[in-house]
Design a protein around this motif. Structure first.
Motif, short mmCIF file in Angstrom:
data_model
loop_
_atom_site.label_atom_id
_atom_site.label_comp_id
_atom_site.label_asym_id
_atom_site.label_seq_id
_atom_site.Cartn_x
_atom_site.Cartn_y
_atom_site.Cartn_z
N ALA A 140 -29.78 45.62 6.72
CA ALA A 140 -30.63 44.74 7.51
C ALA A 140 -31.88 44.56 6.67
O ALA A 140 -32.74 45.43 6.62
CB ALA A 140 -30.94 45.36 8.86
N HIS A 141 -31.95 43.44 5.93
CA HIS A 141 -33.03 43.29 4.95
C HIS A 141 -34.07 42.27 5.39
O HIS A 141 -33.79 41.38 6.20
CB HIS A 141 -32.45 42.92 3.58
CG HIS A 141 -31.81 41.56 3.52
ND1 HIS A 141 -32.54 40.40 3.47
CD2 HIS A 141 -30.50 41.19 3.48
CE1 HIS A 141 -31.71 39.37 3.39
NE2 HIS A 141 -30.45 39.82 3.41
N GLY A 142 -35.24 42.42 4.83
CA GLY A 142 -36.31 41.45 5.08
C GLY A 142 -36.07 40.21 4.25
O GLY A 142 -35.08 40.12 3.51
N ALA A 201 -34.28 32.67 -1.37
CA ALA A 201 -34.60 31.81 -0.24
C ALA A 201 -33.84 32.25 1.01
O ALA A 201 -33.34 31.42 1.77
CB ALA A 201 -34.32 30.34 -0.56
N TRP A 202 -33.73 33.57 1.18
CA TRP A 202 -33.04 34.10 2.36
C TRP A 202 -34.06 34.57 3.39
O TRP A 202 -35.04 35.23 3.03
CB TRP A 202 -32.18 35.31 1.98
CG TRP A 202 -30.97 34.99 1.18
CD1 TRP A 202 -30.36 33.78 1.03
CD2 TRP A 202 -30.20 35.92 0.42
NE1 TRP A 202 -29.27 33.90 0.22
CE2 TRP A 202 -29.14 35.21 -0.17
CE3 TRP A 202 -30.31 37.29 0.19
CZ2 TRP A 202 -28.19 35.81 -0.97
CZ3 TRP A 202 -29.37 37.90 -0.61
CH2 TRP A 202 -28.32 37.16 -1.19
N PRO A 203 -33.80 34.27 4.63
CA PRO A 203 -34.61 34.88 5.70
C PRO A 203 -34.14 36.32 5.91
O PRO A 203 -33.15 36.74 5.30
CB PRO A 203 -34.27 34.02 6.92
CG PRO A 203 -32.86 33.57 6.67
CD PRO A 203 -32.75 33.40 5.16
N ALA A 204 -34.82 37.04 6.77
CA ALA A 204 -34.36 38.39 7.11
C ALA A 204 -33.00 38.28 7.79
O ALA A 204 -32.75 37.36 8.58
CB ALA A 204 -35.36 39.05 8.06
N MET A 205 -32.09 39.17 7.43
CA MET A 205 -30.75 39.15 8.04
C MET A 205 -30.05 40.48 7.73
O MET A 205 -30.53 41.28 6.95
CB MET A 205 -29.93 37.98 7.47
CG MET A 205 -29.56 38.18 6.01
SD MET A 205 -28.58 36.81 5.35
CE MET A 205 -29.87 35.84 4.57
N THR A 206 -28.90 40.63 8.34
CA THR A 206 -28.06 41.79 8.05
C THR A 206 -26.83 41.28 7.33
O THR A 206 -26.17 40.35 7.79
CB THR A 206 -27.64 42.50 9.35
OG1 THR A 206 -28.81 42.93 10.02
CG2 THR A 206 -26.75 43.70 9.03
N MET A 207 -26.57 41.83 6.17
CA MET A 207 -25.43 41.37 5.40
C MET A 207 -24.89 42.48 4.50
O MET A 207 -25.59 43.44 4.20
CB MET A 207 -25.80 40.15 4.54
CG MET A 207 -26.83 40.45 3.47
SD MET A 207 -27.45 38.96 2.65
CE MET A 207 -26.03 38.48 1.68
N ALA A 208 -23.65 42.30 4.07
CA ALA A 208 -23.01 43.28 3.20
C ALA A 208 -23.17 42.84 1.75
O ALA A 208 -23.01 41.67 1.42
CB ALA A 208 -21.53 43.40 3.54
N PHE A 209 -23.53 43.78 0.90
CA PHE A 209 -23.66 43.53 -0.54
C PHE A 209 -22.63 44.36 -1.27
O PHE A 209 -22.41 45.52 -0.92
CB PHE A 209 -25.04 43.95 -1.04
CG PHE A 209 -26.18 43.15 -0.49
CD1 PHE A 209 -26.51 41.92 -1.03
CD2 PHE A 209 -26.92 43.66 0.57
CE1 PHE A 209 -27.57 41.19 -0.51
CE2 PHE A 209 -27.99 42.93 1.09
CZ PHE A 209 -28.32 41.70 0.54
N LYS A 210 -22.07 43.79 -2.32
CA LYS A 210 -21.23 44.59 -3.21
C LYS A 210 -22.12 45.55 -3.97
O LYS A 210 -23.27 45.23 -4.28
CB LYS A 210 -20.49 43.68 -4.20
CG LYS A 210 -19.28 43.00 -3.61
CD LYS A 210 -18.09 43.17 -4.55
CE LYS A 210 -16.79 42.77 -3.89
NZ LYS A 210 -15.88 43.90 -3.74
CU CU Z 1 -29.02 38.39 3.46
#
Ligand code: CU
Length: 130
Positions: free
Chosen positions: A79-81, A87-96
């Motif tokens: 869950a990143h800022g 140009a990404w807003p804060a969101m929760t995402m999976a990273f390799k």
């Molecule tokens: Cu993201």
């Protein structure tokens, strides 16, 4: 001695299979990751940008809280800022991420991380607990 040879052979086969797996991954990602290999009309408008980004991978830094790790998939969900470079807003995402990085964190950890941006996603190249 025969047993040792058999074992070495099995290891060699396993190593070959693993290498093949990595190779096919890289091959599968190459067409979408490198627009220069498959020129599309839409790329013409941003030819300069694409050339610049293909010479040096775009990187970004982020911070947030780990919400999940998946050692099998090799991903860290954060869950990143906001990440300005992407140009990404804060969101929760999976990273390799490479296995040692995946193993270095757990859900709930507050982390800062470095990313290589690619295909609208990112791979974590470094991560540290805050
Ligand atoms: Cu993201």
């Amino acid at each position: 001695m025969k047993r040792i040879y058999l074992t070495a052979g099995a290891l060699a086969i396993a190593g070959t299979l693993a290498a093949c797996g990595q190779k096919s991954d890289a091959t599968a990602e190459a067409p979408s990751g490198n627009s220069a290999a498959a020129p599309a009309p839409a790329d013409g408008n941003m030819a300069g940008m694409n050339m610049a980004s293909s010479e040096a991978a775009k990187t970004a830094k982020g911070a947030g809280t780990v919400t999940a790790v998946d050692p099998m998939a090799g991903t860290i969900t954060v869950a990143h800022g906001p990440i300005a470079e992407a140009a990404w807003p804060a969101m929760t995402m999976a990273f390799k991420a490479a296995p040692p990085l995946v193993q270095s964190v757990k859900a709930g950890d507050k982390v800062a991380f470095d990313l290589t941006l690619k295909d609208g996603g990112g791979e974590i190249t470094a991560i540290s607990k805050q």
